[in-house]
Design an enzyme around this catalytic site. Structure first.
Site, mmCIF file in Angstrom:
data_model
loop_
_atom_site.group_PDB
_atom_site.id
_atom_site.type_symbol
_atom_site.label_atom_id
_atom_site.label_comp_id
_atom_site.label_asym_id
_atom_site.label_seq_id
_atom_site.Cartn_x
_atom_site.Cartn_y
_atom_site.Cartn_z
ATOM 1 N N GLU A 183 -42.437 58.094 39.584
ATOM 2 C CA GLU A 183 -41.623 59.214 38.713
ATOM 3 C C GLU A 183 -40.812 58.002 37.706
ATOM 4 O O GLU A 183 -40.797 56.939 37.916
ATOM 5 C CB GLU A 183 -40.707 59.582 39.755
ATOM 6 C CG GLU A 183 -39.692 58.781 40.614
ATOM 7 C CD GLU A 183 -38.658 58.246 39.773
ATOM 8 O OE1 GLU A 183 -37.801 57.343 40.462
ATOM 9 O OE2 GLU A 183 -38.097 58.829 38.666
ATOM 10 N N GLU A 203 -31.812 59.706 35.592
ATOM 11 C CA GLU A 203 -30.573 60.942 35.950
ATOM 12 C C GLU A 203 -29.946 61.241 34.701
ATOM 13 O O GLU A 203 -29.669 60.573 33.958
ATOM 14 C CB GLU A 203 -29.714 60.102 37.168
ATOM 15 C CG GLU A 203 -30.432 59.893 38.284
ATOM 16 C CD GLU A 203 -29.374 59.059 39.492
ATOM 17 O OE1 GLU A 203 -28.214 59.606 39.267
ATOM 18 O OE2 GLU A 203 -29.971 58.364 40.190
ATOM 19 N N LYS A 246 -45.021 51.082 37.755
ATOM 20 C CA LYS A 246 -43.538 51.562 38.068
ATOM 21 C C LYS A 246 -42.661 50.464 38.086
ATOM 22 O O LYS A 246 -41.687 50.593 37.474
ATOM 23 C CB LYS A 246 -43.538 52.387 39.372
ATOM 24 C CG LYS A 246 -42.076 52.823 39.617
ATOM 25 C CD LYS A 246 -41.490 53.947 38.795
ATOM 26 C CE LYS A 246 -39.962 54.002 39.171
ATOM 27 N NZ LYS A 246 -39.007 54.932 38.350
ATOM 28 N N CYS A 285 -31.980 52.872 40.770
ATOM 29 C CA CYS A 285 -33.264 52.257 40.425
ATOM 30 C C CYS A 285 -33.354 50.947 39.858
ATOM 31 O O CYS A 285 -33.797 49.661 40.548
ATOM 32 C CB CYS A 285 -33.896 53.280 39.587
ATOM 33 S SG CYS A 285 -34.067 54.820 40.436
HETATM 34 C C1 UDX Z 1 -34.163 54.391 35.364
HETATM 35 C C2 UDX Z 1 -35.504 54.591 34.256
HETATM 36 O O1 UDX Z 1 -34.903 55.015 33.052
HETATM 37 C C3 UDX Z 1 -36.235 55.805 34.753
HETATM 38 O O2 UDX Z 1 -37.714 55.756 33.983
HETATM 39 C C4 UDX Z 1 -36.581 55.546 36.395
HETATM 40 O O3 UDX Z 1 -37.398 56.226 36.776
HETATM 41 C C5 UDX Z 1 -35.457 55.377 37.137
HETATM 42 O O4 UDX Z 1 -34.527 54.450 36.755
HETATM 43 P P1 UDX Z 1 -31.758 55.891 35.448
HETATM 44 O O5 UDX Z 1 -31.237 54.643 36.278
HETATM 45 O O6 UDX Z 1 -31.595 57.167 36.165
HETATM 46 O O7 UDX Z 1 -33.336 55.866 35.041
HETATM 47 O O8 UDX Z 1 -30.916 55.958 34.154
HETATM 48 P P2 UDX Z 1 -31.170 55.104 32.693
HETATM 49 O O9 UDX Z 1 -30.897 55.947 31.570
HETATM 50 O O10 UDX Z 1 -32.327 54.301 32.607
HETATM 51 O O11 UDX Z 1 -29.846 53.992 32.771
HETATM 52 C C6 UDX Z 1 -30.061 52.916 33.720
HETATM 53 C C7 UDX Z 1 -28.675 52.221 33.501
HETATM 54 O O12 UDX Z 1 -28.921 51.259 32.436
HETATM 55 C C8 UDX Z 1 -27.259 52.940 33.506
HETATM 56 O O13 UDX Z 1 -26.326 52.261 34.217
HETATM 57 C C9 UDX Z 1 -27.073 52.668 31.869
HETATM 58 O O14 UDX Z 1 -25.752 52.643 31.796
HETATM 59 C C10 UDX Z 1 -27.596 51.494 31.647
HETATM 60 N N1 UDX Z 1 -28.104 51.158 30.412
HETATM 61 C C11 UDX Z 1 -29.217 51.960 29.822
HETATM 62 C C12 UDX Z 1 -27.274 50.305 29.452
HETATM 63 O O15 UDX Z 1 -26.688 49.395 29.866
HETATM 64 N N2 UDX Z 1 -27.961 49.923 28.125
HETATM 65 C C13 UDX Z 1 -28.901 50.904 27.611
HETATM 66 O O16 UDX Z 1 -29.391 50.663 26.473
HETATM 67 C C14 UDX Z 1 -29.560 51.801 28.718
#
Ligand code: UDX
Length: 432
Positions: A152, A156, A205, A261
């Site tokens: 996947e 979130e 992944k 994740c």
């Molecule tokens: C992530 C992956 O994006 C997704 O493809 C995978 O399936 C699951 O893990 P998620 O953890 O739900 O998704 O959220 P994401 O939007 O990726 O953010 C992850 C973390 O990185 C968050 O704490 C966010 O605040 C942080 N982040 C994200 C940053 O600090 N800087 C960024 O530029 C982007």
């Protein structure tokens, strides 16, 4: 219309099942957690995900989506069985596969017709073969099956959109016919479908998540250098992003990544490498930089406050990211624990995560909104970039605080404007 079963009704399984039912399939979603299944039957969601309650309600009403705790019921008419159970971090960062094992054994015990078993959970490379062995060893008598990896890529807060508009579907199997049949399920999504072998799909992944985490730690390292050299990392990221090979996404410096994740997957990948004699130096650096960012925010707080004992520190945003209530590996927990241990009163506000945050941070004082949050506070730390924080009345915020110190862990605000409002303001990598 296909008969699909999803095992595990959490962030991934519930979204996957609901979306497949919305595409016209008949979906049975199973979980061993009775309360969770009973709540779903009453329309109560186990997770906070924008749009999910309405999607589930619509498909339950249409008779395309049902919930059960019974494996007999879940498997009897199934053609495809998605395993979407949790794979939490285990010892030394290795993924804990006990729930995957339980699911595979439970399916094997009741299956009486050929099945395609699909690993949706994020599992270490090689797990597909391991699942096949478990099923083969557990079956009371041999029944034909195939295992397909279908990782996947859901974020979130935007999981439904990500499912319905994927950049790609990745399928891995040693049985190409089975992979093609799973590919058929995904045709309505009109996105590229890549069919490869099991191990390669599983690695795609991990490598994807590790790369995204690397981008975040990279821009955070650049931010820390920007602070020393007087450059603005937001502008640096903007200038970088015009290069099509770099792009603008995932270059937001701040307090670092959290969630269920990135932290878990980067650790698991590093662990896989190490147990096979490799030295994942870059992955370790990504984790080290990410851990440092929490300390970096606290160092900035110390710069502005002479000691923490007896101070009230306001945390604006608690969830690991916006548009979720998920507190797993949230920077707010590390920071709140430190402040509590050093005698400060920790007060927090988050639009969605308050219940979870109170469980994760028993010492937390709660507030009903950002303005109540900052009343009499000696500093405010921005930790989650919720949209509703982007246009606060900053004069009201400043006048409510005892000391107008702000550490903006998400670079939500403009340093010049905040200083004009009278704040002692620090962002991350904003050239201060
Ligand atoms: C992530 C992956 O994006 C997704 O493809 C995978 O399936 C699951 O893990 P998620 O953890 O739900 O998704 O959220 P994401 O939007 O990726 O953010 C992850 C973390 O990185 C968050 O704490 C966010 O605040 C942080 N982040 C994200 C940053 O600090 N800087 C960024 O530029 C982007």
């Amino acid at each position: 219309m296909k008969n699909i079963t999803v095992i595990g009704v959490g962030y991934v399984g519930l979204v996957t099942g609901a979306c497949f039912s919305d595409l016209g399939n008949r979906v049975i979603a199973l979980d061993i957690n009775e309360e969770r299944i009973q709540n779903l039957a009453k329309g109560i969601m186990p997770i906070y995900e924008p749009g999910l309650a309405e999607l589930v309600e619509r498909n339950v009403r249409a008779g395309r989506l049902v919930f059960t705790t019974s494996y007999d019921e879940a498997i009897k008419d199934a053609e495809f069985v998605f395993i979407a159970v949790g794979t939490p971090e285990g010892v030394d960062g290795e993924a804990d596969l006990q729930y995957v094992r339980m699911a595979a054994e439970s399916v094997a015990n009741v299956m009486d017709h050929p099945l395609i078993i699909i690993n949706k959970s994020t599992v270490p490379v090689g797990t597909g073969d391991w699942v096949a062995d478990i099923v083969r060893e557990t079956q009371p008598s041999p029944v034909e099956f195939a295992v397909v990896s279908c990782p996947e890529f859901l974020r979130e807060g935007s999981a439904i959109r990500d499912f319905m508009n994927p950049d790609r579907t990745v399928l891995g199997s040693e049985d190409t016919t089975a992979a093609e049949r799973v590919a058929q399920l995904h045709l309505p999504l009109r996105a590229p479908i890549m069919v490869t072998d099991l191990r390669t799909a599983e690695m795609i992944k991990y490598a994807s998540n590790a790369f995204l985490a690397t981008r975040i730690s990279f821009i955070n390292e650049i931010a820390n250098i920007c602070e020393a050299l007087g450059a603005d990392v937001k502008e640096v990221a903007r200038g970088m992003g015009y290069d099509k090979r770099i792009g603008h996404h995932f270059l937001e410096a701040g307090v670092g990544y959290g969630g269920s994740c990135f932290p878990k997957d980067v650790k698991a990948l590093a662990h896989m490498a190490q147990v096979h004699g490799k030295h994942p130096q870059l992955l370790h650096a990504v984790m080290d930089i990410n851990a440092y960012q929490r300390r970096h925010v606290l160092l900035k707080l110390h710069e502005h406050l002479d000691g923490l004992e007896g101070r009230t520190i306001a945390l604006l945003g608690l969830a690991f990211k916006q548009d979720t209530d998920d507190m797993r590996e949230a920077p707010s927990i590390t920071i709140g624990d430190y402040l509590d241990e050093h005698g400060a009163t920790v007060r927090g506000y988050d639009p969605a995560a308050m219940e979870w945050a109170k469980r994760a941070m028993p010492y937390l004082e709660t507030a009903a909104d950002p303005y109540e949050l900052v009343k009499g506070a000696d500093a405010v730390i921005v930790l989650t970039p919720w949209n509703e924080f982007k246009n606060l009345d900053m004069d009201r915020i400043k006048n409510a605080m005892r000391v107008p110190v702000m550490v903006d862990g998400r670079n939500l605000y403009d340093p010049a404007q905040m200083k004009a409002h009278g704040f002692t303001y620090s962002g991350i990598g904003r050239g201060d």
